[in-house]
Design a protein around this motif. Structure first.
Motif, PDB file in Angstrom:
ATOM      1  N   ALA A 353     -14.930  10.815  -5.206  1.00  0.00           N
ATOM      2  CA  ALA A 353     -14.274   9.476  -5.205  1.00  0.00           C
ATOM      3  C   ALA A 353     -14.042   8.815  -5.902  1.00  0.00           C
ATOM      4  O   ALA A 353     -14.429   8.315  -6.646  1.00  0.00           O
ATOM      5  N   ILE A 354     -13.095   7.905  -5.731  1.00  0.00           N
ATOM      6  CA  ILE A 354     -11.911   6.872  -6.490  1.00  0.00           C
ATOM      7  C   ILE A 354     -11.676   5.556  -5.781  1.00  0.00           C
ATOM      8  O   ILE A 354     -11.640   5.239  -5.153  1.00  0.00           O
ATOM      9  N   THR A 355     -12.648   4.215  -6.533  1.00  0.00           N
ATOM     10  CA  THR A 355     -13.024   3.220  -5.622  1.00  0.00           C
ATOM     11  C   THR A 355     -12.065   2.016  -6.418  1.00  0.00           C
ATOM     12  O   THR A 355     -12.886   1.774  -7.711  1.00  0.00           O
ATOM     13  N   ASP A 356     -11.008   1.041  -6.370  1.00  0.00           N
ATOM     14  CA  ASP A 356     -10.823   0.460  -7.412  1.00  0.00           C
ATOM     15  C   ASP A 356     -11.090  -1.110  -6.526  1.00  0.00           C
ATOM     16  O   ASP A 356     -11.401  -1.255  -5.323  1.00  0.00           O
ATOM     17  N   ASP A 357     -11.258  -2.111  -7.326  1.00  0.00           N
ATOM     18  CA  ASP A 357     -11.453  -3.296  -6.634  1.00  0.00           C
ATOM     19  C   ASP A 357     -10.071  -4.189  -6.885  1.00  0.00           C
ATOM     20  O   ASP A 357     -10.183  -5.686  -6.447  1.00  0.00           O
ATOM     21  N   GLY A 358      -8.852  -3.412  -6.220  1.00  0.00           N
ATOM     22  CA  GLY A 358      -7.378  -4.584  -6.320  1.00  0.00           C
ATOM     23  C   GLY A 358      -7.250  -4.594  -4.457  1.00  0.00           C
ATOM     24  O   GLY A 358      -8.257  -5.084  -3.939  1.00  0.00           O
ATOM     25  N   ILE A 359      -6.084  -5.021  -4.883  1.00  0.00           N
ATOM     26  CA  ILE A 359      -5.227  -5.721  -3.542  1.00  0.00           C
ATOM     27  C   ILE A 359      -5.284  -4.976  -1.624  1.00  0.00           C
ATOM     28  O   ILE A 359      -5.561  -5.303  -1.047  1.00  0.00           O
ATOM     29  N   GLY A 360      -5.429  -3.924  -2.215  1.00  0.00           N
ATOM     30  CA  GLY A 360      -5.752  -2.816  -0.735  1.00  0.00           C
ATOM     31  C   GLY A 360      -4.692  -2.961  -0.334  1.00  0.00           C
ATOM     32  O   GLY A 360      -3.652  -3.417  -0.919  1.00  0.00           O
ATOM     33  N   GLY A 361      -4.406  -2.037   0.653  1.00  0.00           N
ATOM     34  CA  GLY A 361      -2.960  -1.773   0.606  1.00  0.00           C
ATOM     35  C   GLY A 361      -2.317  -1.221   1.251  1.00  0.00           C
ATOM     36  O   GLY A 361      -0.918  -0.645   2.015  1.00  0.00           O
ATOM     37  N   ALA A 362      -3.006   0.195   0.707  1.00  0.00           N
ATOM     38  CA  ALA A 362      -2.427   1.536   0.214  1.00  0.00           C
ATOM     39  C   ALA A 362      -1.914   2.271   1.649  1.00  0.00           C
ATOM     40  O   ALA A 362      -2.884   2.381   2.255  1.00  0.00           O
ATOM     41  N   ARG A 363      -1.329   2.743   2.023  1.00  0.00           N
ATOM     42  CA  ARG A 363      -0.848   3.579   2.834  1.00  0.00           C
ATOM     43  C   ARG A 363      -0.539   5.065   2.301  1.00  0.00           C
ATOM     44  O   ARG A 363       0.660   4.379   1.883  1.00  0.00           O
ATOM     45  N   ILE A 364      -0.159   5.722   2.931  1.00  0.00           N
ATOM     46  CA  ILE A 364       0.114   7.254   2.913  1.00  0.00           C
ATOM     47  C   ILE A 364       1.397   7.313   3.527  1.00  0.00           C
ATOM     48  O   ILE A 364       2.319   7.663   2.721  1.00  0.00           O
ATOM     49  N   SER A 365       2.103   6.684   4.357  1.00  0.00           N
ATOM     50  CA  SER A 365       3.080   6.976   4.181  1.00  0.00           C
ATOM     51  C   SER A 365       4.180   5.931   4.441  1.00  0.00           C
ATOM     52  O   SER A 365       4.868   6.212   4.484  1.00  0.00           O
ATOM     53  N   GLU A 366       3.178   4.823   3.727  1.00  0.00           N
ATOM     54  CA  GLU A 366       4.338   4.357   2.750  1.00  0.00           C
ATOM     55  C   GLU A 366       4.906   4.722   1.025  1.00  0.00           C
ATOM     56  O   GLU A 366       5.435   4.210   0.390  1.00  0.00           O
ATOM     57  N   GLN A 367       4.197   5.993   1.059  1.00  0.00           N
ATOM     58  CA  GLN A 367       4.936   6.836   0.077  1.00  0.00           C
ATOM     59  C   GLN A 367       4.944   8.204   0.927  1.00  0.00           C
ATOM     60  O   GLN A 367       5.813   9.268  -0.552  1.00  0.00           O
TER      61      GLN A 367
END
Length: 410
Positions: A353-367
Motif C-alpha cells: 500500500a502506497i498512500t500520499d497526502d497530495g491533491i488526489g484526483g488520479a484516475r487510471i483512465s487518465e493515464q
C-alpha cells in the motif's frame, strides 16, 4: 404498535401480491413460452432471466445477499425439443411459471390481512343500512351488540394476520424461491470456472500488450541510445587508428573520447537492463530494494516492512516497479508532502500500500496515453494482473491517494 405492524405487514403483502400476479401473467402465456421455447432458444434465455429476477426479488425481501444467477440456457438448434427439456436451466426456470398454483393459499392470507381491518370498521358503522348482510368474523351483524363484540375481534384478527401471519408466509415463500432456484454446486463451479477463464483471458491480453510495449521500449532505448553510442565509438576508434601514425596526439584524444563513449554506452545499457529486472533485487532483496527507492525519493517516505518470507522473483519485480512508479507519480503530480509505504506478507499473499497526502484526483483512465510506453497506472495494472494480482486505486479529489496491491506468492 400499529406503525410497527404496518411496516412488517405491508411489504409482505406487497411481495406476495406482486409475485402472484406476475406468476399469473406468465402462466397465461405459458403455452406461447413453451411453443416459442421449442422453436427459439432466445425464449429459453428470457425464462432464465425471469427466474433470476425472482431470486433477486426474494433476496431483496429477506434482506439477504443476492444469490449467484442461474447459468444461461445451453446452446441448441431451433426446434430441438429434446435438447430443450434436457436443459437443466430450462427445467429449473419453468418452476417460476408453476408458482401461482401453490401461491393461492398465500394470496388468501395476504388479501385477508389487507382487507380485514378496513372491512371490520366499515361493517361496524354501515350494518344498519342492510342488517344481516354485513359480516364480522363470518357472523351476520344485525345489532349493535354484535357489531361491538365481533368488530374488535375481526380487527385483532386482521392485525394479527397483517403483522405476523403475512410476514411469515412471505418469508416462507421467499426462502422457498431461493432454495428451489438456487444453482447447484456443479453449476456454481462451472460459473466460477467460466468467470475465471474470462478473467485470465482479459489479464493475458493485458499482459501481452504490456509485454509488447516493454519490448518496443527496450528496442527503442537500445536503438536510439546504446546502439548510437556504439556506432559513434566504432567510428572514433577507426578514425583514431587512421590518424595514429600521422597525428598521435589527435589519435589519443579520439581514444579518450571513445573511452568516455564506451562508459556512457555501458551506463545506458545498465539502465535498460535495470528496467527488465533491477539488479538491486538480486543483491539486496525486495526489502532492501524498496528501502533504496524510498531513500532516494525527494518527498519524505515512511516505510513499514513486515515479514516477507520467500517471494517469487516475478512478484518481487512487480512490487518493486509498483513502488517505483508510484513514487514517481507522487513526485510529479500529487503535490504531496508525505508518503506512507506498507509492505508485508499476509498468508500466501504479498500486500503493498502506497498512500500520499497530495491533491488526489488520479484516475487510471487518465493515464491511457501511457499504455503504449508500458508505464503509468495502466502499466502498473498490467504488471500486477499479469501475475494474477489485484490493484485498487483510491484517489478522491483533495486526497489522499492510496494504491493497494495484492500479489499471490504461491
Amino acid at each position: 404498535m400499529l406503525t410497527k405492524i404496518l411496516r412488517r405487514g405491508w411489504p409482505a403483502c406487497k411481495y406476495l401480491l406482486t409475485r402472484f400476479f406476475m406468476g399469473v401473467s406468465l402462466l397465461a402465456v405459458m403455452p406461447i413460452i413453451v411453443l416459442f421455447g421449442w422453436a427459439s432458444p432466445d425464449i429459453t434465455s428470457t425464462l432464465v432471466r425471469l427466474a433470476n429476477r425472482e431470486q433477486l426479488e426474494a433476496s431483496n425481501y429477506l434482506g439477504l445477499p443476492e444469490q449467484p444467477a442461474l447459468p444461461s440456457a445451453a446452446p441448441r438448434r431451433a426446434g430441438n425439443v429434446v435438447a430443450l427439456f434436457r436443459d437443466q436451466a430450462f427445467r429449473r426456470s419453468i418452476r417460476v411459471l408453476l408458482m401461482p398454483i401453490v401461491m393461492i393459499p398465500e394470496l388468501f392470507v395476504a388479501v385477508i390481512a389487507l382487507v380485514a381491518v378496513p372491512a371490520a370498521l366499515a361493517s361496524m358503522v354501515l350494518w344498519p343500512l342492510d342488517p344481516g348482510n354485513f359480516n364480522l368474523v363470518a357472523v351476520p351483524i344485525d345489532s349493535w351488540w354484535k357489531s361491538l363484540l365481533f368488530g374488535p375481534l375481526q380487527i385483532l384478527l386482521g392485525l394479527g394476520l397483517l403483522g405476523w401471519a403475512a410476514p411469515a408466509v412471505a418469508g416462507f415463500h421467499a426462502r422457498a424461491v431461493r432454495r428451489r432456484l438456487a444453482p447447484s454446486a456443479a453449476e456454481l463451479e462451472a460459473a466460477r470456472l467460466s468467470e475465471r477463464v474470462e478473467e485470465l483471458t482479459r489479464t493475458r491480453a493485458g499482459a501481452v500488450d504490456s509485454h509488447g510495449a516493454e519490448l518496443r521500449r527496450i528496442e527503442r532505448d537500445l536503438h536510439d541510445g546504446t546502439q548510437a553510442q556504439l556506432v559513434s565509438l566504432a567510428m572514433r576508434i577507426g578514425i583514431a587508428k587512421q590518424t595514429m601514425a600521422a597525428d598521435p596526439e589527435k589519435a589519443a584524444k579520439l581514444l579518450d573520447d571513445a573511452r568516455d563513449g564506451a562508459e556512457q554506452a555501458m551506463t545506458e545499457l545498465r539502465g535498460v537492463l535495470r528496467t527488465m529486472y533491477p539488479p538491486i533485487l538480486a543483491d539486496r532483496g525486495l526489502a532492501g530494494a524498496v528501502s533504496a527507492l524510498c531513500a532516494r525519493s525527494p518527498i519524505p517516505v515512511e516505510l513499514r516492512i513486515g515479514e516477507l518470507g520467500t517471494v517469487p522473483a516475478s512478484v518481487e519485480a512487480a512490487a518493486y516497479f509498483v513502488v517505483a512508479e508510484s513514487l514517481t507519480n507522487v513526485t510529479k503530480h500529487s503535490a504531496a508532502g508525505h508518503v506512507d509505504v506498507l509492505l508485508e506478507r499476509r498468508g500466501s499473499q504479498l500486500y503493498l500500500a502506497i498512500t500520499d497526502d497530495g491533491i488526489g484526483g488520479a484516475r487510471i483512465s487518465e493515464q491511457a496515453d501511457l499504455l503504449g510506453r508500458g508505464s503509468g497506472l495502466h502499466g502498473m495494472v498490467h504488471r500486477v494482473e499479469a501475475i494474477d494480482g489485484q490493484m485498487e486505486l483510491q484517489s478522491p479529489i483533495g486526497g489522499p491517494t492510496t494504491v493497494e496491491v495484492i500479489l499471490p506468492c504461491e
